[in-house]
Design a protein around this motif. Structure first.
Motif, PDB file in Angstrom:
ATOM      1  N   THR A 220      41.222  -4.379  11.723  1.00 29.81           N
ATOM      2  CA  THR A 220      40.796  -5.849  12.434  1.00 29.81           C
ATOM      3  C   THR A 220      39.337  -6.465  12.761  1.00 29.81           C
ATOM      4  N   LYS A 221      38.852  -5.562  13.343  1.00 28.87           N
ATOM      5  CA  LYS A 221      37.174  -5.296  13.785  1.00 28.87           C
ATOM      6  C   LYS A 221      36.539  -4.612  12.474  1.00 28.87           C
ATOM      7  N   THR A 222      36.567  -4.707  11.776  1.00 28.20           N
ATOM      8  CA  THR A 222      35.833  -4.696  10.329  1.00 28.20           C
ATOM      9  C   THR A 222      36.136  -5.862  10.112  1.00 28.20           C
ATOM     10  N   ILE A 223      36.891  -6.733  10.197  1.00 26.84           N
ATOM     11  CA  ILE A 223      37.357  -8.087   8.941  1.00 26.84           C
ATOM     12  C   ILE A 223      36.223  -8.449  10.845  1.00 26.84           C
ATOM     13  N   GLN A 224      36.393  -8.721  11.492  1.00 26.65           N
ATOM     14  CA  GLN A 224      35.604  -9.846  12.728  1.00 26.65           C
ATOM     15  C   GLN A 224      34.230  -9.735  12.044  1.00 26.65           C
ATOM     16  N   ARG A 225      33.928  -8.565  11.886  1.00 28.81           N
ATOM     17  CA  ARG A 225      32.379  -7.765  11.736  1.00 28.81           C
ATOM     18  C   ARG A 225      31.764  -8.377  10.323  1.00 28.81           C
ATOM     19  N   ARG A 226      32.972  -8.254   9.201  1.00 26.96           N
ATOM     20  CA  ARG A 226      32.285  -9.777   8.348  1.00 26.96           C
ATOM     21  C   ARG A 226      32.194 -10.495   8.332  1.00 26.96           C
ATOM     22  N   ALA A 227      33.733 -11.129   9.106  1.00 27.88           N
ATOM     23  CA  ALA A 227      33.212 -12.553   9.182  1.00 27.88           C
ATOM     24  C   ALA A 227      32.306 -13.188  10.246  1.00 27.88           C
ATOM     25  N   ILE A 228      31.809 -12.538  10.746  1.00 34.39           N
ATOM     26  CA  ILE A 228      30.325 -12.261  11.699  1.00 34.39           C
ATOM     27  C   ILE A 228      29.396 -12.725  10.565  1.00 34.39           C
ATOM     28  N   THR A 229      29.182 -11.512  10.240  1.00 37.33           N
ATOM     29  CA  THR A 229      28.492 -11.275   9.257  1.00 37.33           C
ATOM     30  C   THR A 229      27.616 -12.498   8.193  1.00 37.33           C
ATOM     31  N   ILE A 230      29.371 -12.707   8.086  1.00 35.88           N
ATOM     32  CA  ILE A 230      28.986 -13.963   6.527  1.00 35.88           C
ATOM     33  C   ILE A 230      28.600 -15.574   7.362  1.00 35.88           C
TER      34      ILE A 230
END
Length: 396
Positions: A2-12
């Protein structure tokens, strides 16, 4: 996870915001922000004037009050290709900036005389609006030297002699004249096209500049400024512009080499514009069939306004040469394209292969110089749909 997905979403999200913020930049960042500084400095002087065009539309030409452009005021500039497009607009804006004398060259004397008149009117208007309390500037003096850049050395020698007869000395030479080419490399009649484009875009500007430097004793006097209007295709390549791109690569390489050798007295600014809303494409369509240039059109939405292009060129001319020896002047995605060509060649090669195939296909089907990004993306989507359709048929 979940944290990885969140980080990717923030990066995008951050990349999306950055892309939207940077997309309006229409020059390499040093020039873009320097141009803002120049505009603010002039506006701060109280004479950032907006005036009407001949056609009633509001003008975005910059007003230069006396003392705001000391690198240009009172100088003499010789502009080739000045009868229309970038050259004509540069002349008018230089007149507003306080240039002392303009020598205008091109093939069409009547149009050059018209540009000269507009330069005098622009100079008088700028002097009247910016002269309160500082003393009005003299109205720019103009002269016309009509000649064809495709002529031989004798034509160029005569042009230099005529320019120096009208103006005792030339301080700035603006090499703007050129011819465009858009067709597949294997389709071109190189016997006619290669010598013609290389002469106009490379050989003649080099010979003209060298002749002027010698006749006007630039090296002996320890002075000289050449502005070379090249092209983004002089930095990167794409389909359909083989000979044109080669000529612009050669032009930039020659003058930057010359500047390195003669840096004690010579300033060279190489300007790389992207698509600009000029008559360049119309000129291609009306060129002599002998050099193999077919009728052509390009979407105007892909092009920078000629006024903005000239404004950025002048900002580079009055700025420090250490920052602006080469400047990129283009709307996005052209600016991103040239950055990839310069700093990320593998990514650039991958994308230019895709874009090149699309441009070639559009040119063959519609005779269009496809520069507008939505046009390319739409054609890509049509190609993908056609591929899936054929794949589906083959499995039925």
């Amino acid at each position: 996870m979940t944290k990885t997905i969140q980080r990717r979403a923030i990066t995008i999200a951050l990349l999306t915001v950055a892309a939207r913020s940077l997309w309006p930049i229409d020059a390499n960042p040093l020039l873009f922000f320097y141009d803002i500084y120049v505009t603010r400095r002039i506006a701060g002087g109280g004479s950032g004037v907006v005036e009407g065009d001949d056609d009633g539309m509001m003008s975005s030409r910059r007003a230069f009050p006396p003392g705001s452009a000391p690198a240009l005021e009172g100088k003499t500039a010789w502009i080739t290709g000045a009868s229309s497009g970038i050259g004509a607009e540069l002349a008018i804006q230089l007149a507003r900036a306080g240039i002392g004398r303009l020598v205008l060259s091109g093939r069409r004397r009547g149009e050059l005389e018209s540009v000269a008149r507009m330069c005098r009117e622009a100079s008088a208007s700028a002097s009247a609006s910016g002269g309160r309390g500082t003393g009005a500037r003299p109205v720019v003096r103009t002269s016309v030297v009509a000649f064809d850049m495709s002529g031989g050395p004798d034509v160029l020698d005569s042009a230099v002699s005529d320019a120096l007869r009208d103006a005792p000395s030339i301080d700035v030479l603006v090499l703007n004249a050129g011819r465009y080419q858009c067709q597949p490399a294997m389709d071109a009649d190189l016997d006619a096209l290669l010598p013609e484009l290389m002469r106009i875009n490379f050989e003649s500007p080099v010979l003209l500049a060298r002749r002027l430097m010698r006749e006007d004793r630039w090296r002996e006097d320890g002075r000289g400024h050449v502005v070379v209007v090249s092209s983004l295709l002089g930095r990167g390549t794409t389909a359909l512009n083989s000979v044109y791109s080669a000529s612009k690569h050669a032009l930039g390489a020659y003058f930057l080499t010359l500047a390195a050798e003669e840096r004690s007295w010579l300033r060279v600014d190489v300007v790389l514009p992207g698509p600009v809303d000029t008559g360049l494409w119309r000129g291609t369509s009306s060129s002599a069939p002998a050099i193999g240039l077919p009728p052509l059109h390009a979407d105007d939405r892909s092009k920078m306004s000629v006024r903005r292009c000239a404004q950025l060129i002048i900002s580079g001319m009055i700025g420090p040469n250490s920052l602006f020896y080469e400047t990129w002047v283009t709307n996005n995605p052209g600016l991103l394209w040239v950055y990839l060509a310069s700093y990320e060649p593998n990514t650039f090669r991958l994308l230019t292969n895709i874009v090149g195939s699309l441009r070639l296909d559009i040119w063959r089907k519609r005779g269009e110089d496809a520069l507008y990004l939505p046009t390319l993306l739409l054609h890509l989507w049509e190609c993908i749909k056609e591929w899936f359709r054929r794949l589906l048929i083959s499995h039925l």
